[in-house]
Design an enzyme around this catalytic site. Sequence first.
Site, PDB file in Angstrom:
ATOM      1  N   LYS A 172     -27.461  26.507 -28.439  1.00 21.62           N
ATOM      2  CA  LYS A 172     -26.500  27.599 -28.240  1.00 21.62           C
ATOM      3  C   LYS A 172     -25.081  27.138 -28.567  1.00 21.62           C
ATOM      4  O   LYS A 172     -24.513  26.320 -27.840  1.00 21.62           O
ATOM      5  CB  LYS A 172     -26.526  28.079 -26.784  1.00 21.62           C
ATOM      6  CG  LYS A 172     -25.615  29.284 -26.578  1.00 21.62           C
ATOM      7  CD  LYS A 172     -25.305  29.540 -25.121  1.00 21.62           C
ATOM      8  CE  LYS A 172     -23.829  29.433 -24.806  1.00 21.62           C
ATOM      9  NZ  LYS A 172     -22.903  30.129 -25.678  1.00 21.62           N
ATOM     10  N   GLU A 247     -20.963  16.463 -20.441  1.00 28.91           N
ATOM     11  CA  GLU A 247     -19.643  15.921 -20.794  1.00 28.91           C
ATOM     12  C   GLU A 247     -18.638  17.009 -20.487  1.00 28.91           C
ATOM     13  O   GLU A 247     -18.728  18.118 -21.035  1.00 28.91           O
ATOM     14  CB  GLU A 247     -19.588  15.552 -22.276  1.00 28.91           C
ATOM     15  CG  GLU A 247     -20.370  14.300 -22.622  1.00 28.91           C
ATOM     16  CD  GLU A 247     -19.864  13.055 -21.930  1.00 28.91           C
ATOM     17  OE1 GLU A 247     -18.699  13.030 -21.489  1.00 28.91           O
ATOM     18  OE2 GLU A 247     -20.659  12.111 -21.789  1.00 28.91           O
ATOM     19  N   CYS A 281     -11.109  17.219 -25.535  1.00 30.10           N
ATOM     20  CA  CYS A 281     -11.378  16.710 -24.192  1.00 30.10           C
ATOM     21  C   CYS A 281     -10.759  15.338 -24.010  1.00 30.10           C
ATOM     22  O   CYS A 281     -10.460  14.933 -22.896  1.00 30.10           O
ATOM     23  CB  CYS A 281     -12.878  16.651 -23.955  1.00 30.10           C
ATOM     24  SG  CYS A 281     -13.746  15.857 -25.290  1.00 30.10           S
ATOM     25  N   GLU A 380      -6.775  20.092 -15.741  1.00 31.08           N
ATOM     26  CA  GLU A 380      -6.862  20.132 -17.202  1.00 31.08           C
ATOM     27  C   GLU A 380      -6.290  21.447 -17.718  1.00 31.08           C
ATOM     28  O   GLU A 380      -6.693  22.522 -17.274  1.00 31.08           O
ATOM     29  CB  GLU A 380      -8.323  20.003 -17.633  1.00 31.08           C
ATOM     30  CG  GLU A 380      -8.481  19.942 -19.140  1.00 31.08           C
ATOM     31  CD  GLU A 380      -9.931  19.819 -19.574  1.00 31.08           C
ATOM     32  OE1 GLU A 380     -10.759  20.650 -19.152  1.00 31.08           O
ATOM     33  OE2 GLU A 380     -10.245  18.877 -20.320  1.00 31.08           O
TER      34      GLU A 380
HETATM   35  P1  NAP Z   1     -17.230  26.270 -21.018  1.00 28.82           P
HETATM   36  O1  NAP Z   1     -16.590  27.547 -20.750  1.00 28.82           O
HETATM   37  O2  NAP Z   1     -17.741  25.462 -19.885  1.00 28.82           O
HETATM   38  O3  NAP Z   1     -18.408  26.559 -22.037  1.00 28.82           O
HETATM   39  C1  NAP Z   1     -19.208  25.546 -22.599  1.00 28.82           C
HETATM   40  C2  NAP Z   1     -20.531  26.132 -23.027  1.00 28.82           C
HETATM   41  O4  NAP Z   1     -21.287  26.509 -21.867  1.00 28.82           O
HETATM   42  C3  NAP Z   1     -20.385  27.409 -23.860  1.00 28.82           C
HETATM   43  O5  NAP Z   1     -21.383  27.442 -24.838  1.00 28.82           O
HETATM   44  C4  NAP Z   1     -20.599  28.478 -22.811  1.00 28.82           C
HETATM   45  O6  NAP Z   1     -20.975  29.727 -23.325  1.00 28.82           O
HETATM   46  C5  NAP Z   1     -21.689  27.856 -21.992  1.00 28.82           C
HETATM   47  N1  NAP Z   1     -21.886  28.463 -20.666  1.00 28.82           N
HETATM   48  C6  NAP Z   1     -21.028  29.224 -19.950  1.00 28.82           C
HETATM   49  N2  NAP Z   1     -21.593  29.611 -18.788  1.00 28.82           N
HETATM   50  C7  NAP Z   1     -22.840  29.082 -18.760  1.00 28.82           C
HETATM   51  C8  NAP Z   1     -23.915  29.114 -17.841  1.00 28.82           C
HETATM   52  N3  NAP Z   1     -23.831  29.772 -16.680  1.00 28.82           N
HETATM   53  N4  NAP Z   1     -25.049  28.447 -18.140  1.00 28.82           N
HETATM   54  C9  NAP Z   1     -25.165  27.759 -19.277  1.00 28.82           C
HETATM   55  N5  NAP Z   1     -24.183  27.706 -20.210  1.00 28.82           N
HETATM   56  C10 NAP Z   1     -23.031  28.341 -19.954  1.00 28.82           C
HETATM   57  O7  NAP Z   1     -16.259  25.297 -21.838  1.00 28.82           O
HETATM   58  P2  NAP Z   1     -15.394  25.714 -23.115  1.00 28.82           P
HETATM   59  O8  NAP Z   1     -14.297  26.591 -22.650  1.00 28.82           O
HETATM   60  O9  NAP Z   1     -16.260  26.171 -24.221  1.00 28.82           O
HETATM   61  O10 NAP Z   1     -14.841  24.284 -23.572  1.00 28.82           O
HETATM   62  C11 NAP Z   1     -13.701  23.691 -23.037  1.00 28.82           C
HETATM   63  C12 NAP Z   1     -14.074  22.614 -22.039  1.00 28.82           C
HETATM   64  O11 NAP Z   1     -14.964  21.695 -22.626  1.00 28.82           O
HETATM   65  C13 NAP Z   1     -12.918  21.789 -21.563  1.00 28.82           C
HETATM   66  O12 NAP Z   1     -12.984  21.610 -20.181  1.00 28.82           O
HETATM   67  C14 NAP Z   1     -13.108  20.450 -22.256  1.00 28.82           C
HETATM   68  O13 NAP Z   1     -12.551  19.350 -21.595  1.00 28.82           O
HETATM   69  C15 NAP Z   1     -14.565  20.364 -22.330  1.00 28.82           C
HETATM   70  N6  NAP Z   1     -15.003  19.452 -23.369  1.00 28.82           N
HETATM   71  C16 NAP Z   1     -15.509  18.246 -23.001  1.00 28.82           C
HETATM   72  C17 NAP Z   1     -15.923  17.343 -23.947  1.00 28.82           C
HETATM   73  C18 NAP Z   1     -16.481  16.028 -23.539  1.00 28.82           C
HETATM   74  O14 NAP Z   1     -17.198  15.436 -24.306  1.00 28.82           O
HETATM   75  N7  NAP Z   1     -16.185  15.526 -22.344  1.00 28.82           N
HETATM   76  C19 NAP Z   1     -15.835  17.679 -25.295  1.00 28.82           C
HETATM   77  C20 NAP Z   1     -15.321  18.912 -25.646  1.00 28.82           C
HETATM   78  C21 NAP Z   1     -14.915  19.798 -24.671  1.00 28.82           C
HETATM   79  P3  NAP Z   1     -19.843  30.774 -23.847  1.00 28.82           P
HETATM   80  O15 NAP Z   1     -19.619  30.416 -25.243  1.00 28.82           O
HETATM   81  O16 NAP Z   1     -20.461  32.090 -23.687  1.00 28.82           O
HETATM   82  O17 NAP Z   1     -18.628  30.601 -22.988  1.00 28.82           O
END
Ligand code: NAP
Length: 479
Positions: A172, A247, A281, A380
């Site tokens: 996904k 992550e 991130c 963050e």
């Molecule tokens: P997010 O809102 O947590 O979404 C991440 C993924 O999870 C998306 O595909 C999202 O779908 C999905 N998701 C949302 N609710 C879910 C649920 N209940 N069950 C399963 N999946 C679900 O994060 P984001 O806004 O896309 O990304 C930003 C964040 O990612 C930041 O906090 C950043 O630090 C972190 N990040 C971390 C790393 C690392 O390696 N540590 C790397 C990159 C980013 P949708 O597309 O529908 O929202």
Amino acid sequence: MNRFDNFIAGEWVQGSGTRPNVNPSDTRDIIGDYAQADAVQTGHAIAAAAAAAPTWAASTPQQRFDVLDAVGSELLARREEIGRLLSREEGKTLPEGIGEAHRAAMIFKFFAGEALRAGGETLASVRLGVGVEVLRQPVGVVGLIAPWNFPIAIPAWKIAPALAYGNCVVFKPAELVPGCGWTIADILSRSGLPRGVFNLVMGAGSQVGQAMVDSPLVKAVSFTGSVGVGRRIIASCAQRQAKVQAEMGGKNPLVVLDDADLAVAVNAAVQGAYYSTGQRCTASSRFIVTEGIHDAFVDGVVAKLRALKVDNALLDGTDIGPVVDERQLAQNLKYVEIGRQEGGELAFGGEVLERATPGFYQRPALFTGTTNAMRISREEVFGPVANVVKARDYDEALAIANDTEFGLSAGLCTRSLKHATHFKLHAQAGMVMVNLPTAGVDYHVPFGGSKGSSYGPREQGTYAREFYTTVKTAYSAAG
Ligand code: NAP
Ligand code: MG
């Protein structure tokens, strides 16, 4: 034809609806309408992957190599075009977009090689006449959930090892940036994989992601994204004893000591905190600076920020593209306001910018006079916003750097070998950088954090094997 379907059981299938993929540099530009699956359709993809699992588990290293190598070669050949798509849908600059497409190609090439090297261990038993083997076997169906900020690199570093070690995939992409994930699916659909081995399911996290997390057929979930969603996924997977790797966020410090090379420190700070619009991130968001170099460092960063061109990601000469969407921009502005209210001095930027094309432009922001207790030091932001915290000396700077719930990446600028050596050992982070930006990592070594940033085995490099295989210990008596 501007409609992009899901790929399930070897067929392209419509979702229950579609969602427009909008260019954040020019919101009039719709890249296409991408399928939205619901939980039922996600179930079809999971069932297809489960049905294909025995076949792919029995595939030869050569078959796996051929698929992954072909994907890597096509990504490499098309990196300019795919990089442009990435910049158009996510908003990082064209050189950054092409660089990420190139990186994705290298990741597929790397895991093509790993497929050939995959194996276990043979040991002598402590008992006479007995042999012991440690076998590495595929986990089965893996659910891969990606965030929006690296639309092709993160999908690549999950999909490639999953397939290399013989697993079947339900993938996904993030709703905001499905184009690059769709492109990988398109390439894989022509790669000779048996039906059902790889499935693309686009749609909302609450539907598609949740269905993957909850399905007993999904034996492992690899998630990258926010802390809130990640923690819920970890708990759900633990509950049903599925493997999970998450992550999540960061609040990465860059420590600058009096003896640093000023130009190196300023470059590391600006590159690490603001490029890719601060939406990494691993981006630095806290500059922890000792007193003797503080003013020169701040002047240097402000001078560089003043010279940065914030504009449409696809234009020549743009340094910083737009913020990914309206919601993220609102969050960044909220934190600029919080920083002000907490008593930080806005030394530069933070405001919304108008450009020739309608998009989510924001001038990079730098706060000075902040403490590590303030919310802008602890939470963050995930945008082009950073703040400077003054420290007396190295010891205090290290203590401040470690005073956070996160632990993804940490940087130090210094000419002191003693401090550099100490920092590598004592910075509480999964990745440590000396005289380099906190963001920007190699593709062939482990990636991940400590403390609240990460959970489960590392991603990337040979370490990816830990998550994408399961271990069986086999004993046999000779004769
Ligand atoms: P997010 O809102 O947590 O979404 C991440 C993924 O999870 C998306 O595909 C999202 O779908 C999905 N998701 C949302 N609710 C879910 C649920 N209940 N069950 C399963 N999946 C679900 O994060 P984001 O806004 O896309 O990304 C930003 C964040 O990612 C930041 O906090 C950043 O630090 C972190 N990040 C971390 C790393 C690392 O390696 N540590 C790397 C990159 C980013 P949708 O597309 O529908 O929202
Ligand atoms: Mg999101």
